[in-house]
Scaffold this active site. Structure first.
Site, PDB file in Angstrom:
ATOM      1  CG  ASP A  70      -0.283  -0.093   2.548  1.00 16.90           C
ATOM      2  OD1 ASP A  70       0.697  -0.845   2.662  1.00 16.90           O
ATOM      3  OD2 ASP A  70      -0.717   0.606   3.492  1.00 16.90           O
ATOM      4  CD  GLU A 113       4.140   0.347   7.006  1.00 12.91           C
ATOM      5  OE1 GLU A 113       4.937   0.580   7.935  1.00 12.91           O
ATOM      6  OE2 GLU A 113       3.733   1.249   6.238  1.00 12.91           O
TER       7      GLU A 113
HETATM    8 ZN   LIG Z   1       6.658   2.269   4.207  1.00  7.77          ZN
END
Ligand SMILES: [Zn+2]
Length: 384
Positions: free
Chosen positions: A73, A135
Site C-alpha cells: 500500500d 502497513e
Molecule cells: Zn513504508
C-alpha cells in the site's frame, strides 16, 4: 537487472494501491509473475475480501531462509501538488518519480527482478517474498499475516524489511501504540456535583496518572539505549469533553499514544492504568451511578524492533553491503512483528524516508542498483 527493476517499478506504480483501496490487482499481477517463475505463492485475503497479503517461496520447502518483505500500500496523494502523474513513473536526472517509488515499491520491484535468477539457481535454503496490505494504517496486514505464518509453521530465520533507509542498516525502532479512552459518567446541574458523575473530571484524573507513569518510564530506559529520547514516551494527543460552565459533563474522550523502546514497557503502562481504572476510578464513579463506564479502544499496537546484540540478519546485510554502521530510527515498520515471531530482522532498503509520503516522491537509480547488489549477495548466501 536495473532495467528490469525499473520496468517492474513502472508497472507497480501504475497500480494505485492507496491504503483505503483494494490491492488485489497488484497482488494478482505479482502472483502470476512469481508463479510463472515456479514460486509457491499463497495469498491471504482480509475480512473484506478487497485486500490480500502474499507469501511466496522460491527454492526448497525447508525451514529457515530469508524473507524479503515490503508493504504493497501507499499513502494518498490527496491535497498534494505533484509535477507529474503520481501513478505513472517518470524519470528525471536519474530519479524515478511516482507514488510509492521509495515507500516501498522500489524495493518490491528489486525483489521481483531478483526472483528470476533466484528461480533458476539451485538453492540450499528458500527465499520468501512477503508483501502485505495496510502497513500505512497500523500494519494491519502484517498483524493478520503473522499468526497465519505461525499456524502454517513458516518461521524463516531472518527477514529484511526494505523500507527506505538509503540502504543504511537499521536494527531498531520504537513501537507505536494508540488508544482512545471514553469516559461515560452522569450528566447533572453544576450546582449539585455530588449527584452527577463528571466524566471530564475522571478523564483528567486518568490523564494525570498517565503523565505520572510517563515520568516513571524515563528511569526504565534500557542501558545504552540509542533511541532519542532513550526511553518509552507517552503523548496525550487529544482531550475532549464538556458542554458549558454549569453542566456536569457526562462524556469525555482521551486520545493518547506511547512509543515503547522495549516490549515490557507497553505492559508496564497498560497494567498501571488498568489497575488505576479498576481499583480507583470505576468504583468511585459507580458509587454514584452504577452504569458508569470507562472503555479503552485499541487503535493500533505496532511492536517496536528491539536492537539485539545477536542479530544474524543485521550481520549478513552488514557483510553484504560492507556497511558496519547500524542505526535506530524513529519511524515504525513491520519489522517488530517479524521479530516477535522469533526471526532476526533488519530494515534496509532503497530510497529515503525524506521522500516518503511527499509529493514528487522518488527513488534514485543508484539506490535501486545498491539494493540489487545486496539482493545478489542474499542470493549467493542461500545458493547450494
Ligand atoms: Zn513504508
Amino acid at each position: 537487472m536495473l532495467d528490469k527493476t525499473e520496468a517492474i517499478l513502472a508497472d507497480l506504480i501504475a497500480f494505485p494501491t492507496v491504503s483505503t483501496d483494494s490491492n488485489l490487482d497488484m497482488m494478482h499481477w505479482m502472483a502470476e509473475r512469481l508463479e510463472h517463475l515456479g514460486a509457491k505463492v499463497e495469498l491471504f485475503a482480509d475480512d473484506t475480501g478487497a485486500k490480500a497479503n502474499m507469501f511466496a517461496t522460491i527454492g526448497p520447502d525447508v525451514p529457515g531462509g530469508v524473507v524479503l518483505s515490503g508493504h504493497s500500500d501507499v499513502v494518498p496523494v490527496t491535497d498534494q501538488v505533484w509535477h507529474s502523474n503520481p501513478f505513472q513513473m517518470t524519470e528525471k536526472n536519474d530519479l524515478l518519480h511516482g507514488r510509492g517509488s521509495c515507500d516501498m515499491k522500489g524495493f518490491i520491484a528489486a525483489t521481483l527482478a531478483m526472483a528470476e535468477p533466484l528461480s533458476q539457481a539451485t538453492l540450499k535454503r528458500p527465499v520468501h517474498l512477503c508483501f502485505t496490505h495496510d502497513e500505512e494504517i497500523g500494519c494491519m496486514g502484517a498483524r493478520a499475516l503473522v499468526p497465519e505464518l505461525k499456524r502454517l509453521g513458516k518461521v524463516p530465520r531472518m527477514a529484511i524489511v526494505g523500507e527506505p533507509t538509503e540502504m543504511r542498516i537499521i536494527e531498531g525502532h520504537k513501537g507505536c501504540c494508540e488508544y482512545t479512552c471514553r469516559f461515560h459518567g452522569l450528566e447533572g446541574h453544576g450546582s449539585a456535583p455530588d449527584l452527577g458523575v463528571n466524566a471530564v473530571e475522571y478523564a483528567v484524573r486518568y490523564v494525570t496518572r498517565l503523565m505520572a507513569v510517563a515520568e516513571a518510564l524515563k528511569s526504565r530506559a534500557p542501558a545504552g539505549s540509542r533511541f532519542d529520547p532513550a526511553w518509552t514516551t507517552v503523548n496525550l494527543g487529544r482531550l475532549y469533553g464538556g458542554v458549558a460552565h454549569n453542566v456536569i459533563p457526562g462524556f469525555a474522550e482521551v486520545d493518547w499514544e506511547m512509543r515503547p523502546v522495549q516490549p515490557g514497557d507497553a505492559e508496564f503502562v497498560k497494567d498501571a492504568l488498568r489497575a488505576y481504572v479498576e481499583t480507583d476510578l470505576l468504583p468511585a464513579m459507580r458509587r454514584v451511578y452504577p452504569d458508569a463506564r470507562i472503555d479503552t479502544q485499541v487503535i493500533g499496537e505496532v511492536a517496536g524492533l528491539e536492537p539485539l546484540a545477536d542479530n544474524a540478519a543485521r550481520d549478513l546485510v552488514a557483510q553484504l553491503t560492507g556497511n558496519n554502521a547500524c542505526d535506530v530510527v524513529p519511524f515504525g515498520t513491520e519489522a517488530g512483528l517479524f521479530q516477535e515471531m522469533g526471526m532476526s530482522v533488519v530494515v534496509c532498503g532503497p530510497g529515503s524516508i525524506a521522500q516518503a509520503h511527499k509529493p514528487d516522491e522518488f527513488v534514485a537509480r543508484s539506490e535501486l542498483a545498491a539494493c540489487l547488489d545486496m539482493l545478489t549477495g542474499i542470493a549467493r548466501s542461500v545458493a547450494a
